[in-house]
Design a protein around this motif. Sequence first.
Motif, PDB file in Angstrom:
ATOM      1  N   THR A  70       0.815  -1.217   0.000  1.00  0.00           N
ATOM      2  CA  THR A  70       0.000   0.000   0.000  1.00  0.00           C
ATOM      3  C   THR A  70       0.849   1.268   0.000  1.00  0.00           C
ATOM      4  OG1 THR A  70      -1.850  -1.087   1.115  1.00  0.00           O
ATOM      5  CG2 THR A  70      -1.762   1.304   1.257  1.00  0.00           C
ATOM      6  N   PHE A  71       1.888   1.304   0.816  1.00  0.00           N
ATOM      7  CA  PHE A  71       2.677   2.536   0.947  1.00  0.00           C
ATOM      8  C   PHE A  71       3.306   2.933  -0.388  1.00  0.00           C
ATOM      9  CE2 PHE A  71       6.633   4.867   1.723  1.00  0.00           C
ATOM     10  CZ  PHE A  71       6.172   5.912   2.510  1.00  0.00           C
ATOM     11  N   THR A  74       0.527   3.513  -3.295  1.00  0.00           N
ATOM     12  CA  THR A  74      -0.196   4.789  -3.233  1.00  0.00           C
ATOM     13  C   THR A  74       0.728   5.965  -3.557  1.00  0.00           C
ATOM     14  OG1 THR A  74       0.134   4.834  -0.824  1.00  0.00           O
ATOM     15  CG2 THR A  74      -1.991   4.054  -1.626  1.00  0.00           C
ATOM     16  N   SER A  91      -5.484   8.383  -4.492  1.00  0.00           N
ATOM     17  CA  SER A  91      -4.476   7.799  -3.599  1.00  0.00           C
ATOM     18  C   SER A  91      -4.877   7.936  -2.129  1.00  0.00           C
ATOM     19  CB  SER A  91      -3.117   8.461  -3.836  1.00  0.00           C
ATOM     20  OG  SER A  91      -3.191   9.865  -3.628  1.00  0.00           O
ATOM     21  N   THR A  95      -5.500   4.955   0.804  1.00  0.00           N
ATOM     22  CA  THR A  95      -4.874   4.980   2.125  1.00  0.00           C
ATOM     23  C   THR A  95      -5.919   4.885   3.230  1.00  0.00           C
ATOM     24  OG1 THR A  95      -3.084   6.362   1.249  1.00  0.00           O
ATOM     25  CG2 THR A  95      -3.341   6.291   3.630  1.00  0.00           C
ATOM     26  N   ARG A  96      -7.015   5.634   3.076  1.00  0.00           N
ATOM     27  CA  ARG A  96      -8.096   5.582   4.077  1.00  0.00           C
ATOM     28  C   ARG A  96      -8.643   4.168   4.212  1.00  0.00           C
ATOM     29  NH1 ARG A  96     -10.851   9.777   1.124  1.00  0.00           N
ATOM     30  NH2 ARG A  96     -10.183  11.826   1.827  1.00  0.00           N
ATOM     31  N   ARG A  98      -7.396   1.300   3.472  1.00  0.00           N
ATOM     32  CA  ARG A  98      -6.464   0.262   3.934  1.00  0.00           C
ATOM     33  C   ARG A  98      -6.197   0.332   5.439  1.00  0.00           C
ATOM     34  NH1 ARG A  98      -4.013  -1.670  -0.770  1.00  0.00           N
ATOM     35  NH2 ARG A  98      -5.845  -2.398  -1.903  1.00  0.00           N
ATOM     36  N   ASP A  99      -6.454   1.478   6.025  1.00  0.00           N
ATOM     37  CA  ASP A  99      -6.318   1.625   7.479  1.00  0.00           C
ATOM     38  C   ASP A  99      -7.657   1.232   8.090  1.00  0.00           C
ATOM     39  OD1 ASP A  99      -6.229   2.523  10.125  1.00  0.00           O
ATOM     40  OD2 ASP A  99      -4.908   4.203   9.621  1.00  0.00           O
TER      41      ASP A  99
END
Length: 300
Positions: A70-71, A74, A91, A95-96, A98-99
């Motif tokens: 993910t890091f 994105t 992007s 990120t939202r 995946r958390d």
Amino acid sequence: MKIAVLSRNPNLYSTKRLVEAISERGHQALVLDHMKCDIIMDEKGPSVYYEGKVLNDIDAIIPRIGASVTFYGTAVVRQFEMMKVFSVVDSIAITRSRDKLRSLQILSSSGVGMPKTAFTNFNKKENKVLKHIGQAPVVIKLLEGTQGLGVVLAETNKAATSVIEAFESLKTRVILQEFIEEAGGADIRAFIVNGEVVGAMKRQGKEGEFRSNLHRGGEANVIKLSRAEKSTALKAAKSMGLAVAGVDMLQSKKGPLVLEVNSSPGLEGIEQATGVDIAGKIIEYIEKSKKKTVKKKVSA
């Protein structure tokens, strides 16, 4: 248009279907392994290099970013966005989603129906986290888990405490959710493209399994969503800022309850269950978005 699918494996069903849909609609398709993209930044502006060549003629990208990368994934999507390349999924929205904790906080603040969830700094001497959920059974989930992995059903308070202690000893964070018994080991996935539910399926876990993921051996069948289910799915995707999303929900006595909003939902299960050309819908969304961009430039 030249449309790039960001995928690490060109042989995956979803990747192949997207490439087919791009070509069928008269566009040029290419598959880029985002982990092989080099991000370059200098006074000339942002750029992306792939296999030694600069990518300066991409019109749109379709991110298929795996959870384990993910890091970096994105970061590549964000670089294309900085280069004014249209992305099917933003992007920041990836990120939202995946958390897991952050996404649940967003859903809760948006008033989306969801199973009661608790997250706390576990203290063995003062085990109060179960009190927030109520009595067992309770579902315990790893914050980093995907595809049904890292999900445990604890049928007693004692079992729940043991599982939490085990995870805590490994310095692994977990959340607790109420168990929705009436769901019967099944859930619903609604596939959303550009503010519209384009397909929905009901996934049933195999006998003795409370997780309904197809990766865990579940079965999928087409389903017609109720008005409440459709509304909940759309609200969940919107709250996460996702134009393309897979929203997983449980059917409960309280109405539809959202479990997760997926930013890179697979196409195989939903297309086979519904017979809908989901990949084609995604390309249509790109075409409409690009037309709007051109009109804005002309009017300006």
